[in-house]
Scaffold this motif. Structure first.
Motif, PDB file in Angstrom:
ATOM      1  N   PRO A  56      29.138 -48.026 -20.816  1.00 14.23           N
ATOM      2  CA  PRO A  56      29.695 -49.381 -20.977  1.00 14.23           C
ATOM      3  C   PRO A  56      29.331 -50.318 -19.826  1.00 14.23           C
ATOM      4  CG  PRO A  56      31.409 -47.815 -20.362  1.00 14.23           C
ATOM      5  CD  PRO A  56      30.189 -47.007 -20.697  1.00 14.23           C
ATOM      6  N   GLN A  57      28.868 -49.765 -18.699  1.00  9.38           N
ATOM      7  CA  GLN A  57      28.463 -50.602 -17.571  1.00  9.38           C
ATOM      8  C   GLN A  57      27.168 -51.365 -17.857  1.00  9.38           C
ATOM      9  OE1 GLN A  57      27.936 -47.378 -17.783  1.00  9.38           O
ATOM     10  NE2 GLN A  57      26.016 -46.809 -16.811  1.00  9.38           N
ATOM     11  N   ILE A  58      26.418 -50.925 -18.865  1.00  7.99           N
ATOM     12  CA  ILE A  58      25.184 -51.628 -19.235  1.00  7.99           C
ATOM     13  C   ILE A  58      25.558 -52.743 -20.205  1.00  7.99           C
ATOM     14  CG2 ILE A  58      22.922 -51.428 -20.344  1.00  7.99           C
ATOM     15  CD1 ILE A  58      22.820 -48.521 -19.413  1.00  7.99           C
ATOM     16  N   LYS A  59      25.577 -53.960 -19.706  1.00  6.46           N
ATOM     17  CA  LYS A  59      26.050 -55.101 -20.510  1.00  6.46           C
ATOM     18  C   LYS A  59      25.027 -55.540 -21.542  1.00  6.46           C
ATOM     19  CE  LYS A  59      29.758 -55.035 -18.079  1.00  6.46           C
ATOM     20  NZ  LYS A  59      30.943 -54.354 -18.678  1.00  6.46           N
ATOM     21  N   ASN A  60      23.740 -55.436 -21.190  1.00  8.71           N
ATOM     22  CA  ASN A  60      22.672 -55.795 -22.121  1.00  8.71           C
ATOM     23  C   ASN A  60      21.754 -54.593 -22.295  1.00  8.71           C
ATOM     24  OD1 ASN A  60      20.501 -56.771 -23.541  1.00  8.71           O
ATOM     25  ND2 ASN A  60      20.234 -58.624 -22.309  1.00  8.71           N
ATOM     26  N   PRO A  61      21.814 -53.902 -23.425  1.00 12.77           N
ATOM     27  CA  PRO A  61      21.007 -52.692 -23.628  1.00 12.77           C
ATOM     28  C   PRO A  61      19.508 -52.938 -23.537  1.00 12.77           C
ATOM     29  CG  PRO A  61      22.733 -52.857 -25.284  1.00 12.77           C
ATOM     30  CD  PRO A  61      22.709 -54.167 -24.569  1.00 12.77           C
ATOM     31  N   ASN A  62      19.093 -54.187 -23.657  1.00 11.31           N
ATOM     32  CA  ASN A  62      17.669 -54.500 -23.560  1.00 11.31           C
ATOM     33  C   ASN A  62      17.211 -54.699 -22.119  1.00 11.31           C
ATOM     34  OD1 ASN A  62      17.202 -54.536 -26.397  1.00 11.31           O
ATOM     35  ND2 ASN A  62      18.227 -56.518 -26.491  1.00 11.31           N
ATOM     36  N   VAL A  69      21.872 -45.639 -12.876  1.00 16.64           N
ATOM     37  CA  VAL A  69      22.181 -44.281 -13.328  1.00 16.64           C
ATOM     38  C   VAL A  69      22.760 -44.364 -14.740  1.00 16.64           C
ATOM     39  CG1 VAL A  69      23.574 -42.216 -12.930  1.00 16.64           C
ATOM     40  CG2 VAL A  69      22.554 -43.445 -10.989  1.00 16.64           C
ATOM     41  N   VAL A  70      22.123 -43.657 -15.649  1.00 21.01           N
ATOM     42  CA  VAL A  70      22.526 -43.659 -17.055  1.00 21.01           C
ATOM     43  C   VAL A  70      23.158 -42.315 -17.396  1.00 21.01           C
ATOM     44  CG1 VAL A  70      21.714 -43.843 -19.447  1.00 21.01           C
ATOM     45  CG2 VAL A  70      20.692 -45.279 -17.672  1.00 21.01           C
ATOM     46  N   SER A  71      24.347 -42.328 -17.951  1.00 20.94           N
ATOM     47  CA  SER A  71      24.999 -41.098 -18.408  1.00 20.94           C
ATOM     48  C   SER A  71      24.386 -40.673 -19.730  1.00 20.94           C
ATOM     49  CB  SER A  71      26.501 -41.320 -18.584  1.00 20.94           C
ATOM     50  OG  SER A  71      27.101 -41.608 -17.343  1.00 20.94           O
ATOM     51  N   ILE A  72      24.028 -39.413 -19.823  1.00 17.44           N
ATOM     52  CA  ILE A  72      23.430 -38.870 -21.045  1.00 17.44           C
ATOM     53  C   ILE A  72      24.492 -38.041 -21.762  1.00 17.44           C
ATOM     54  CG2 ILE A  72      21.549 -37.539 -22.037  1.00 17.44           C
ATOM     55  CD1 ILE A  72      20.623 -39.949 -20.385  1.00 17.44           C
ATOM     56  N   PRO A  73      24.942 -38.471 -22.943  1.00 16.31           N
ATOM     57  CA  PRO A  73      25.962 -37.696 -23.656  1.00 16.31           C
ATOM     58  C   PRO A  73      25.389 -36.393 -24.201  1.00 16.31           C
ATOM     59  CG  PRO A  73      25.178 -39.487 -25.029  1.00 16.31           C
ATOM     60  CD  PRO A  73      24.538 -39.679 -23.680  1.00 16.31           C
ATOM     61  N   GLU A  74      26.239 -35.416 -24.325  1.00 10.94           N
ATOM     62  CA  GLU A  74      25.830 -34.136 -24.917  1.00 10.94           C
ATOM     63  C   GLU A  74      25.648 -34.356 -26.410  1.00 10.94           C
ATOM     64  OE1 GLU A  74      27.249 -29.458 -25.143  1.00 10.94           O
ATOM     65  OE2 GLU A  74      28.702 -31.016 -24.678  1.00 10.94           O
ATOM     66  N   ALA A  75      24.415 -34.275 -26.867  1.00 10.83           N
ATOM     67  CA  ALA A  75      24.115 -34.615 -28.259  1.00 10.83           C
ATOM     68  C   ALA A  75      24.421 -33.479 -29.231  1.00 10.83           C
ATOM     69  CB  ALA A  75      22.648 -35.002 -28.393  1.00 10.83           C
ATOM     70  N   ALA A  76      24.258 -32.236 -28.768  1.00  9.42           N
ATOM     71  CA  ALA A  76      24.324 -31.115 -29.710  1.00  9.42           C
ATOM     72  C   ALA A  76      25.027 -29.908 -29.106  1.00  9.42           C
ATOM     73  CB  ALA A  76      22.907 -30.740 -30.147  1.00  9.42           C
ATOM     74  N   PRO A  77      26.366 -29.876 -29.133  1.00 10.26           N
ATOM     75  CA  PRO A  77      27.094 -28.747 -28.557  1.00 10.26           C
ATOM     76  C   PRO A  77      26.834 -27.424 -29.282  1.00 10.26           C
ATOM     77  CG  PRO A  77      28.580 -30.233 -29.730  1.00 10.26           C
ATOM     78  CD  PRO A  77      27.263 -30.937 -29.614  1.00 10.26           C
ATOM     79  N   LEU A  78      26.354 -27.500 -30.546  1.00 10.33           N
ATOM     80  CA  LEU A  78      26.065 -26.283 -31.317  1.00 10.33           C
ATOM     81  C   LEU A  78      24.555 -26.112 -31.529  1.00 10.33           C
ATOM     82  CD1 LEU A  78      28.936 -26.607 -33.943  1.00 10.33           C
ATOM     83  CD2 LEU A  78      28.855 -25.078 -31.974  1.00 10.33           C
ATOM     84  N   LYS A  79      23.779 -26.614 -30.582  1.00 12.85           N
ATOM     85  CA  LYS A  79      22.323 -26.627 -30.746  1.00 12.85           C
ATOM     86  C   LYS A  79      21.724 -25.235 -30.910  1.00 12.85           C
ATOM     87  CE  LYS A  79      18.163 -28.814 -28.894  1.00 12.85           C
ATOM     88  NZ  LYS A  79      17.604 -29.699 -27.838  1.00 12.85           N
ATOM     89  N   THR A  80      22.283 -24.238 -30.218  1.00 13.48           N
ATOM     90  CA  THR A  80      21.763 -22.875 -30.338  1.00 13.48           C
ATOM     91  C   THR A  80      21.867 -22.383 -31.776  1.00 13.48           C
ATOM     92  OG1 THR A  80      22.369 -22.374 -28.059  1.00 13.48           O
ATOM     93  CG2 THR A  80      21.985 -20.502 -29.511  1.00 13.48           C
ATOM     94  N   PHE A  81      22.992 -22.669 -32.442  1.00 15.02           N
ATOM     95  CA  PHE A  81      23.171 -22.307 -33.846  1.00 15.02           C
ATOM     96  C   PHE A  81      22.146 -23.042 -34.706  1.00 15.02           C
ATOM     97  CE2 PHE A  81      27.194 -21.051 -32.119  1.00 15.02           C
ATOM     98  CZ  PHE A  81      27.707 -20.075 -32.957  1.00 15.02           C
ATOM     99  N   GLU A  82      21.982 -24.332 -34.441  1.00 12.00           N
ATOM    100  CA  GLU A  82      21.080 -25.156 -35.252  1.00 12.00           C
ATOM    101  C   GLU A  82      19.633 -24.689 -35.129  1.00 12.00           C
ATOM    102  OE1 GLU A  82      23.923 -29.066 -34.458  1.00 12.00           O
ATOM    103  OE2 GLU A  82      21.970 -28.899 -33.482  1.00 12.00           O
ATOM    104  N   GLU A  83      19.212 -24.392 -33.909  1.00 16.45           N
ATOM    105  CA  GLU A  83      17.844 -23.928 -33.693  1.00 16.45           C
ATOM    106  C   GLU A  83      17.595 -22.580 -34.375  1.00 16.45           C
ATOM    107  OE1 GLU A  83      17.575 -23.993 -29.454  1.00 16.45           O
ATOM    108  OE2 GLU A  83      16.833 -26.065 -29.391  1.00 16.45           O
ATOM    109  N   GLU A  84      18.617 -21.729 -34.384  1.00 15.75           N
ATOM    110  CA  GLU A  84      18.467 -20.431 -35.030  1.00 15.75           C
ATOM    111  C   GLU A  84      18.341 -20.583 -36.543  1.00 15.75           C
ATOM    112  OE1 GLU A  84      18.296 -16.138 -35.334  1.00 15.75           O
ATOM    113  OE2 GLU A  84      17.646 -17.706 -33.950  1.00 15.75           O
TER     114      GLU A  84
END
Length: 207
Positions: A56-62, A69-84
């Motif tokens: 939210p600190q980034i006021k203009n995404p462009n 410093v950009v926070s990277i959210p955890e996109a795939a908590p079940l990624k190991t299952f998905e890859e399998e």
């Protein structure tokens, strides 16, 4: 309880558009010259909208600047299952002389949203009250394709269980072994009671 639903198959002309929300925080990234949120999103295989929500600190995404410093959210908590799941699906294909499907992280992202939507809205169907048909959903997330399909299931505890269930269902098996698709994505989501919901999406992208 385990369930799966008859596979949804179709060949559609492509359109485009799309975006949506975020998950738990994962790591951080320091912006360097030439970066954009899209480049960072591709690097970490998350959606731009997830990055925006997590920062939210980034006021203009462009407009982002070196040193931010950009926070990277955890996109795939079940990624190991998905890859399998994808590994096992490709094993089924290659054992029959079919080419392996290419893993598409953007398609997996859409599949995760679909699995979570089924939990959140308490339904089990290809037609989503939020996104519409699988094809509408893919298009809304900006995916362009000439052919697409979806398999869904819930209650299977492991990747092997869900792949076995799909392979023992004629419609799902047809999607898995189809020559019409070149790319796939798998998204899993866990209900509060521990039940896993599974979505596998297939497509042939339009370049």
């Amino acid at each position: 309880m385990k369930k799966l639903i008859t596979a949804f198959i179709a060949i559609f002309a492509a359109l485009s558009a799309g975006l949506l929300s975020a998950t738990a925080q994962g790591t951080t990234y320091k912006v360097v010259k030439g970066d954009s949120l899209w480049k960072i999103a591709v690097k970490y295989e998350v959606g731009v909208s997830e990055l925006i929500k997590a920062n939210p600190q980034i006021k203009n995404p462009n407009l982002i600047y070196p040193g931010q410093v950009v926070s990277i959210p955890e996109a795939a908590p079940l990624k190991t299952f998905e890859e399998e799941v994808i590994r096992l699906i490709n094993k089924e294909r290659t054992s029959r002389g079919l080419p392996a499907l290419t893993t598409d992280w953007q398609l997996s992202r859409v599949a995760r949203y679909k699995s979570q939507d089924m939990i959140d809205k308490n339904y089990f169907a290809h037609q989503s009250p939020t996104y519409g048909s699988p094809f509408d959903m893919m298009e809304a997330f900006g995916l362009r394709f000439s052919a697409a399909a979806e398999n869904i299931a819930y209650g299977q505890r492991t990747a092997a269980e869900v792949v076995n269930a799909w392979m023992n269902s004629p419609g799902h098996r047809a999607n898995i072994l189809s020559k019409s698709y070149t790319h796939t994505g798998v998204g899993a989501a866990k209900k509060a009671n521990g039940t896993l919901y599974w979505t596998q999406m297939f497509m042939k992208p339009v370049k």
